[in-house]
Motif scaffolding. Structure first.
Motif, mmCIF file in Angstrom:
data_model
loop_
_atom_site.group_PDB
_atom_site.id
_atom_site.type_symbol
_atom_site.label_atom_id
_atom_site.label_comp_id
_atom_site.label_asym_id
_atom_site.label_seq_id
_atom_site.Cartn_x
_atom_site.Cartn_y
_atom_site.Cartn_z
ATOM 1 N N PRO A 182 0.795 -1.226 0.000
ATOM 2 C CA PRO A 182 0.000 0.000 0.000
ATOM 3 C C PRO A 182 0.832 1.282 0.000
ATOM 4 O O PRO A 182 0.287 2.381 0.046
ATOM 5 N N GLY A 183 2.149 1.162 -0.029
ATOM 6 C CA GLY A 183 3.022 2.308 0.199
ATOM 7 C C GLY A 183 3.072 3.317 -0.938
ATOM 8 O O GLY A 183 2.586 3.089 -2.050
ATOM 9 N N ASP A 184 3.701 4.444 -0.640
ATOM 10 C CA ASP A 184 3.965 5.505 -1.611
ATOM 11 C C ASP A 184 5.451 5.498 -1.949
ATOM 12 O O ASP A 184 6.302 5.488 -1.054
ATOM 13 N N ALA A 185 5.751 5.516 -3.236
ATOM 14 C CA ALA A 185 7.134 5.422 -3.700
ATOM 15 C C ALA A 185 7.669 6.788 -4.106
ATOM 16 O O ALA A 185 6.991 7.560 -4.793
ATOM 17 N N LEU A 186 8.886 7.055 -3.688
ATOM 18 C CA LEU A 186 9.636 8.199 -4.201
ATOM 19 C C LEU A 186 10.523 7.693 -5.324
ATOM 20 O O LEU A 186 11.198 6.669 -5.179
ATOM 21 N N ILE A 187 10.501 8.399 -6.441
ATOM 22 C CA ILE A 187 11.350 8.042 -7.583
ATOM 23 C C ILE A 187 12.255 9.229 -7.860
ATOM 24 O O ILE A 187 11.800 10.294 -8.302
ATOM 25 N N SER A 188 13.511 9.061 -7.559
ATOM 26 C CA SER A 188 14.499 10.124 -7.722
ATOM 27 C C SER A 188 15.842 9.501 -8.111
ATOM 28 O O SER A 188 16.638 9.154 -7.241
ATOM 29 N N PRO A 189 16.077 9.319 -9.413
ATOM 30 C CA PRO A 189 17.303 8.663 -9.863
ATOM 31 C C PRO A 189 18.582 9.313 -9.338
ATOM 32 O O PRO A 189 19.569 8.622 -9.073
ATOM 33 N N GLU A 190 18.553 10.629 -9.149
ATOM 34 C CA GLU A 190 19.772 11.328 -8.721
ATOM 35 C C GLU A 190 19.922 11.339 -7.203
ATOM 36 O O GLU A 190 21.019 11.090 -6.673
ATOM 37 N N TYR A 191 18.828 11.606 -6.467
ATOM 38 C CA TYR A 191 18.948 11.829 -5.022
ATOM 39 C C TYR A 191 18.481 10.642 -4.170
ATOM 40 O O TYR A 191 18.787 10.595 -2.977
ATOM 41 N N LYS A 192 17.714 9.742 -4.749
ATOM 42 C CA LYS A 192 17.304 8.469 -4.140
ATOM 43 C C LYS A 192 16.270 8.576 -3.025
ATOM 44 O O LYS A 192 15.281 7.861 -3.031
ATOM 45 N N LEU B 181 1.233 16.794 -11.086
ATOM 46 C CA LEU B 181 1.663 15.757 -12.023
ATOM 47 C C LEU B 181 0.464 14.895 -12.387
ATOM 48 O O LEU B 181 0.004 14.087 -11.583
ATOM 49 N N ARG B 182 -0.052 15.036 -13.598
ATOM 50 C CA ARG B 182 -1.206 14.262 -14.057
ATOM 51 C C ARG B 182 -0.778 13.303 -15.151
ATOM 52 O O ARG B 182 0.280 13.417 -15.732
ATOM 53 N N GLY B 183 -1.664 12.352 -15.449
ATOM 54 C CA GLY B 183 -1.405 11.400 -16.519
ATOM 55 C C GLY B 183 -1.261 9.987 -15.989
ATOM 56 O O GLY B 183 -1.222 9.743 -14.790
ATOM 57 N N ASN B 184 -1.202 9.027 -16.920
ATOM 58 C CA ASN B 184 -1.005 7.635 -16.551
ATOM 59 C C ASN B 184 0.405 7.430 -16.009
ATOM 60 O O ASN B 184 1.264 8.306 -16.124
ATOM 61 N N LEU B 185 0.663 6.248 -15.443
ATOM 62 C CA LEU B 185 1.949 5.993 -14.808
ATOM 63 C C LEU B 185 3.122 6.226 -15.753
ATOM 64 O O LEU B 185 4.111 6.867 -15.381
ATOM 65 N N ASP B 186 3.018 5.722 -16.994
ATOM 66 C CA ASP B 186 4.136 5.878 -17.914
ATOM 67 C C ASP B 186 4.347 7.348 -18.276
ATOM 68 O O ASP B 186 5.484 7.806 -18.408
ATOM 69 N N THR B 187 3.244 8.099 -18.390
ATOM 70 C CA THR B 187 3.346 9.538 -18.675
ATOM 71 C C THR B 187 4.040 10.265 -17.533
ATOM 72 O O THR B 187 4.919 11.118 -17.761
ATOM 73 N N ARG B 188 3.670 9.919 -16.305
ATOM 74 C CA ARG B 188 4.267 10.593 -15.156
ATOM 75 C C ARG B 188 5.745 10.238 -14.997
ATOM 76 O O ARG B 188 6.555 11.084 -14.615
ATOM 77 N N LEU B 189 6.100 9.012 -15.303
ATOM 78 C CA LEU B 189 7.518 8.630 -15.251
ATOM 79 C C LEU B 189 8.338 9.436 -16.262
ATOM 80 O O LEU B 189 9.454 9.871 -15.968
ATOM 81 N N LYS B 190 7.779 9.648 -17.447
ATOM 82 C CA LYS B 190 8.482 10.428 -18.469
ATOM 83 C C LYS B 190 8.642 11.886 -18.040
ATOM 84 O O LYS B 190 9.661 12.520 -18.318
ATOM 85 N N LYS B 191 7.626 12.416 -17.342
ATOM 86 C CA LYS B 191 7.676 13.821 -16.921
ATOM 87 C C LYS B 191 8.766 14.091 -15.901
ATOM 88 O O LYS B 191 9.191 15.227 -15.726
ATOM 89 N N LEU B 192 9.226 13.043 -15.219
ATOM 90 C CA LEU B 192 10.348 13.196 -14.304
ATOM 91 C C LEU B 192 11.531 13.817 -15.027
ATOM 92 O O LEU B 192 12.241 14.681 -14.485
ATOM 93 N N THR B 193 11.727 13.421 -16.280
ATOM 94 C CA THR B 193 12.827 13.944 -17.092
ATOM 95 C C THR B 193 12.414 15.165 -17.891
ATOM 96 O O THR B 193 13.094 16.194 -17.882
ATOM 97 N N GLU C 181 10.125 17.384 -17.505
ATOM 98 C CA GLU C 181 9.789 18.599 -16.758
ATOM 99 C C GLU C 181 10.858 18.945 -15.720
ATOM 100 O O GLU C 181 10.633 19.790 -14.850
ATOM 101 N N ASN C 182 12.013 18.286 -15.837
ATOM 102 C CA ASN C 182 13.166 18.596 -14.971
ATOM 103 C C ASN C 182 12.818 18.541 -13.488
ATOM 104 O O ASN C 182 13.170 19.435 -12.714
ATOM 105 N N LEU C 183 12.135 17.469 -13.097
ATOM 106 C CA LEU C 183 11.776 17.287 -11.695
ATOM 107 C C LEU C 183 12.890 16.547 -10.964
ATOM 108 O O LEU C 183 13.609 15.730 -11.545
ATOM 109 N N ASP C 184 13.027 16.840 -9.675
ATOM 110 C CA ASP C 184 14.020 16.135 -8.871
ATOM 111 C C ASP C 184 13.504 14.793 -8.376
ATOM 112 O O ASP C 184 14.291 13.880 -8.088
ATOM 113 N N ALA C 185 12.173 14.673 -8.284
ATOM 114 C CA ALA C 185 11.559 13.427 -7.827
ATOM 115 C C ALA C 185 10.079 13.450 -8.180
ATOM 116 O O ALA C 185 9.497 14.520 -8.422
ATOM 117 N N ILE C 186 9.470 12.279 -8.223
ATOM 118 C CA ILE C 186 8.021 12.174 -8.328
ATOM 119 C C ILE C 186 7.548 11.140 -7.309
ATOM 120 O O ILE C 186 8.332 10.322 -6.827
#
Length: 310
Positions: free
Chosen positions: A103-113, A147-159, A161-166
């Motif tokens: 049930p958890g919430d995931a942080l996705i941050s390739p640079e900062y973890k 951040l809106r959109g399906n999962l794959d759309t939101r993963l792409k927006k990480l890059t 839209e120059n986000l540090d994490a989603i």
């Protein structure tokens, strides 16, 4: 027994995975029954340029499927339970709640973890007011980006839209086999999940005894009881999915139902937290009791300010 079942689903990759999972279970259980999927577009799928909190959270991803069910166009619908309003249309019921995935919430941050490693004023994308409030409570310096959109759309927006994490739900990522993207699962003392997060809900017509009987084997009783308490909590607090409430129920090793919850202001500055433990047989009452207690101890004032702002 029916000879054919039509399952209604949204068309996103995750929704299709969920519907196909249920279809596969039904085909294995009833090999003689024809199982069909019908893709439908919901309001939440169509409106992608407005934050969910501004267009209303209740039923955005379920209404069109429910209309199709009531007109007998489909026999059942598969939803993420967290997307379902606490009040269902007359004539429809929750036929089954499946075994819960993480049930958890995931942080996705390739640079900062991790959340702790994010730099000051880091940009974090999320479409959830609940996640935003809890993130800001832990890290008031963060800049939260819708951040809106399906999962794959939101993963792409990480890059793009120059986000540090989603922030995304762990369950959806695991179901699609994308859990390698997860750099941190936030502990629940930082971020409690949405009501029903990680569980699938099967919705059907209340008077469709044949379909209801065929779906019984998919119900996972411990998950049903835990999420019943969560949904009762949300209903008592008069909240939709776009208010800053986190709640999680589970059966502990003693067989008791434990429910943890938080009510927060959108900026994360105000928070009311509490826990209750009781008999699983009283799941709904446990959720209601905890909600009343928290509303009486500051939660009502927090939500009143939110509704005034709207």
């Amino acid at each position: 027994m029916k000879q054919k079942l039509v399952i209604g689903t949204r068309g996103s990759k995750l929704a299709l995975w969920q519907a196909n999972y249920v279809a596969a279970c039904l085909r294995e259980r009833y090999p003689e029954v024809v199982i069909e999927l019908k893709n439908m577009v919901t309001t939440g799928d169509r409106i992608l340029d407005v934050p969910l909190a501004k267009i209303g959270g209740k039923g955005l991803f379920t209404k069109e499927l429910e209309v199709a069910m009531l007109s007998s166009e489909i026999d059942l619908a598969v939803h993420s339970l967290k997307d379902m309003p606490t009040d269902l249309p007359e004539g429809l019921i929750l036929a089954a709640v499946t075994d819960r995935v993480d049930p958890g919430d995931a942080l996705i941050s390739p640079e900062y973890k991790t959340l702790a490693n994010l730099p000051v004023n880091a940009k974090v994308g999320t479409s959830s007011l609940r996640r935003k409030a809890q993130l800001l409570h832990a890290r008031p310096d963060l800049t939260i980006v819708d951040l809106r959109g399906n999962l794959d759309t939101r993963l792409k927006k990480l890059t793009t839209e120059n986000l540090d994490a989603i922030m995304l739900a762990v369950a959806g990522l695991k179901r699609l086999g994308w859990d390698e993207h997860i750099t941190q699962v936030l502990p629940q003392d930082i971020c409690l999940p949405a009501v029903g997060q990680g569980a699938l809900a099967l919705e059907a017509r209340e008077n469709d005894a044949e379909t209801l009987a065929m779906l019984e084997f998919l119900n996972h009783e411990p998950t049903r009881l835990a999420t019943l308490a969560e949904r009762a909590f949300l209903a008592e607090a008069e909240g939709g999915c776009q208010i800053p409430i986190g709640v999680y129920g589970q059966l502990n090793q003693q067989g008791q139902l434990s429910l943890n919850a938080v009510i927060m202001s959108p900026d994360g500055r105000e928070a009311v937290r509490d826990t209750i433990v009781g008999s699983p047989a009283e799941a709904a009452a446990i959720g209601q009791t905890l909600a009343v207690r928290m509303l009486d101890h500051g939660g009502r004032e927090i939500l009143a300010k939110l509704f005034e702002a709207k």
